[in-house]
Every structure is written in C-alpha cells, then in structure tokens.
Write an enzyme that holds these catalytic residues in place. Structure first.
Site, mmCIF file in Angstrom:
data_model
loop_
_atom_site.group_PDB
_atom_site.id
_atom_site.type_symbol
_atom_site.label_atom_id
_atom_site.label_comp_id
_atom_site.label_asym_id
_atom_site.label_seq_id
_atom_site.Cartn_x
_atom_site.Cartn_y
_atom_site.Cartn_z
ATOM 1 N N ASP A 26 -5.005 3.309 -4.347
ATOM 2 C CA ASP A 26 -3.922 3.873 -5.183
ATOM 3 C C ASP A 26 -4.118 3.708 -6.694
ATOM 4 O OD1 ASP A 26 -2.959 4.250 -2.639
ATOM 5 O OD2 ASP A 26 -1.120 3.105 -2.916
ATOM 6 N N GLU A 39 -1.226 7.111 -2.725
ATOM 7 C CA GLU A 39 0.111 7.135 -2.124
ATOM 8 C C GLU A 39 0.823 8.396 -2.586
ATOM 9 O OE1 GLU A 39 2.656 3.745 -2.858
ATOM 10 O OE2 GLU A 39 4.389 4.733 -1.946
ATOM 11 N N LYS A 96 -1.942 8.802 1.888
ATOM 12 C CA LYS A 96 -1.030 8.023 2.747
ATOM 13 C C LYS A 96 0.396 8.165 2.227
ATOM 14 C CE LYS A 96 -2.019 3.683 0.281
ATOM 15 N NZ LYS A 96 -0.666 3.348 -0.179
ATOM 16 N N LYS A 106 2.912 2.423 2.443
ATOM 17 C CA LYS A 106 2.265 1.426 1.589
ATOM 18 C C LYS A 106 0.916 1.018 2.198
ATOM 19 C CE LYS A 106 5.919 1.404 -1.021
ATOM 20 N NZ LYS A 106 5.911 2.415 -2.111
ATOM 21 N N VAL A 135 -4.185 -1.183 -6.581
ATOM 22 C CA VAL A 135 -2.829 -1.587 -6.977
ATOM 23 C C VAL A 135 -1.817 -1.126 -5.931
ATOM 24 C CG1 VAL A 135 -3.419 -1.515 -9.413
ATOM 25 C CG2 VAL A 135 -2.454 0.533 -8.352
ATOM 26 N N THR A 136 -0.668 -1.804 -5.908
ATOM 27 C CA THR A 136 -0.393 -3.057 -6.565
ATOM 28 C C THR A 136 -0.640 -4.194 -5.567
ATOM 29 O OG1 THR A 136 1.963 -3.043 -5.988
ATOM 30 C CG2 THR A 136 1.377 -2.068 -8.097
ATOM 31 N N CYS A 139 0.860 -2.257 -1.920
ATOM 32 C CA CYS A 139 -0.083 -1.494 -1.085
ATOM 33 C C CYS A 139 -1.351 -2.276 -0.750
ATOM 34 C CB CYS A 139 -0.393 -0.160 -1.751
ATOM 35 S SG CYS A 139 1.067 0.920 -1.740
ATOM 36 N N GLN A 144 -4.285 -21.210 4.118
ATOM 37 C CA GLN A 144 -4.427 -21.581 5.538
ATOM 38 C C GLN A 144 -5.764 -21.126 6.132
ATOM 39 O OE1 GLN A 144 -0.613 -21.336 7.880
ATOM 40 N NE2 GLN A 144 -0.073 -19.945 6.215
HETATM 41 C C1 C5J Z 1 1.532 0.745 -4.450
HETATM 42 C C2 C5J Z 1 3.874 0.825 -4.962
HETATM 43 N N1 C5J Z 1 0.457 1.507 -4.472
HETATM 44 N N2 C5J Z 1 3.842 -0.290 -5.661
HETATM 45 N N3 C5J Z 1 2.734 1.385 -4.499
HETATM 46 O O1 C5J Z 1 1.460 -0.456 -4.430
HETATM 47 O O2 C5J Z 1 4.929 1.372 -4.731
#
Ligand code: C5J
Length: 231
Positions: free
Chosen positions: A25, A73, A130, A133, A158-159, A163, A203
């Site tokens: 993204d 996205e 997509k 997320k 990102v972010t 995602c 972990q």
């Molecule tokens: C992504 C969002 N790509 N933050 N989308 O993380 O809405």
C-alpha cells in the site's frame, strides 16, 4: 542453498528461490502531501521516511531475482466491495468513495490510489488490489505465493499497525515466515510504529522476524546469483 538474514529475535534462514518481497500500500493517498492521509490531519513525513529504504530493498530484491509483489488498498468505483461498516467508520465527511484531493478516495484507477512513482512496479511484478487491510483477504496473493513455492516474505509498506500487521498475521497463520523491515514500514503514530514492531518479534517471533533495510540488503547481496550464472 540456505542463506540467513540477520534479524530479531534470531537469524532467519532463507533461500532465494522461495523468498518474495511484498510492498504494501505505498499509495499516493497515504504518502503524498495533499492526499487523503494528510487531509485527515496525519503527518505524512512519518510514512515518507520509509520510501528511501524501500527503494534500496526493492533494487536489491530485483537484482537478486526475487519475486516482487505490490499491493494497493481500494475499492470498485461502484463501492460494491466496500462493507457498509467500513464506509461508515469514522463518520467522515470526505471518506472512501468521496471526491478527495487526488480523485475519489481509495477508488481503483483514481490518481490517489496509485503507487507512488518512487516505487513504481515494473512490468511483470504482480500488483494485488485488496479491499481489506490484509493482503490475503479476497485476493489471489496466496495462490501466487503457492505457485511460486514461496515460504519467506520480506514485508515493507504502510501502515505498520494496520495493513502491514494484518497481512503479517494472515501470512503467519498460513505458515509463511515474514521478515518485517522496520525502516521500510511506517505509521502516522510513532508509538504504534514502535509497539507494532515489538509485537512482531516478541515471544520468540510470535508473528515473524524484524530486521532493517541494510541487513536485508546484505542478505540479498549474499544470495544474488553471480554474473554469468543462470537464475
Ligand atoms: C493501510 C490504512 N494501508 N491505514 N491502510 O494501512 O487504512
């Protein structure tokens, strides 16, 4: 022959032919000044810091002959694939599908939906659209990974807490080994960046491994075929 990435919580063994780079993204609406992300009051410089490291990893992955994949996205122009709950979330006046500063927000084909020019996909590199997320949800990502015998995924984008995290968790549950490069992922919230990274490697690597662009590039350079050798 197995190589290893210097990573946390411990070195990650990989083979060139079963490793892919997934860039999530890196779209104009999230990263560019004047886009949707900034319109919501976010500081896009926090995301833009990942561009340079991503460019260097992308170059090294291409040089090593890895499968390189990109995601975006976004939704169909008729919004038929956008859950009403997602559209309503946040009660935004200018939300998904509305006319924004770079065309209709998160709509496929609009300028803001496009990948930033610095990380433009090359012909032949799959771009996965997509609506969710996670990059596995309602996409052909898993099929492409399976068809290419991929087991290890280097993750950038990102972010971090949205995602990237969702995709890494989806991949982990499907048996893939994810290497998240901390300087190649970004969040609008510094504390989410820090905690998001910590959660992946906690972990004993509950969701995967964490490394840096520099260490990943060193690993990719070690595995790159020598000139004159067939890939
Ligand atoms: C992504 C969002 N790509 N933050 N989308 O993380 O809405």
């Amino acid at each position: 022959m197995p190589f290893a990435f210097d990573a946390e919580p411990y070195a990650l063994e990989f083979e060139r032919k079963t490793t892919a780079l997934l860039i999530i993204d890196m779209q104009r609406d999230f990263l560019e000044p004047g886009g949707f992300g900034e319109m919501l009051g976010n500081d896009v410089s926090l995301l833009r810091a990942a561009i340079g490291p991503c460019q260097r990893v992308l170059a090294a992955a291409r040089e090593a002959g890895l499968l390189v994949m990109h995601t975006r996205e976004g939704h169909r122009p008729d919004l038929a694939d956008a859950p009403p709950a997602k559209l309503a979330r946040g009660g935004l006046e200018t939300g998904i599908g509305a006319e924004g500063p770079m065309g209709r927000i998160l709509i496929r084909g609009e300028p803001g939906h496009g990948i930033i020019p610095e990380l433009a996909p090359k012909p032949g590199e799959p771009v996965i659209d997509k609506s969710g997320k996670g990059a596995f949800y309602e996409t052909d990502l898993e099929l492409m990974l399976r068809n290419n015998d991929i087991r290890t995924i280097i993750v950038c984008g990102v972010t971090t807490e949205v995602c990237v995290h969702t995709t890494v968790r989806e991949a982990n549950d499907r048996g893939y080994e994810c290497l998240v490069l901390e300087d190649c992922v970004g969040s609008y919230f510094p504390e989410f960046q820090r905690v998001g990274i910590d959660m992946i490697k906690a972990q004993g690597g509950i969701f995967g491994w964490v490394s840096t662009s520099e260490k990943a590039i060193a690993g990719l350079n070690r595995c790159a075929p020598q000139p004159g050798h067939r890939r």
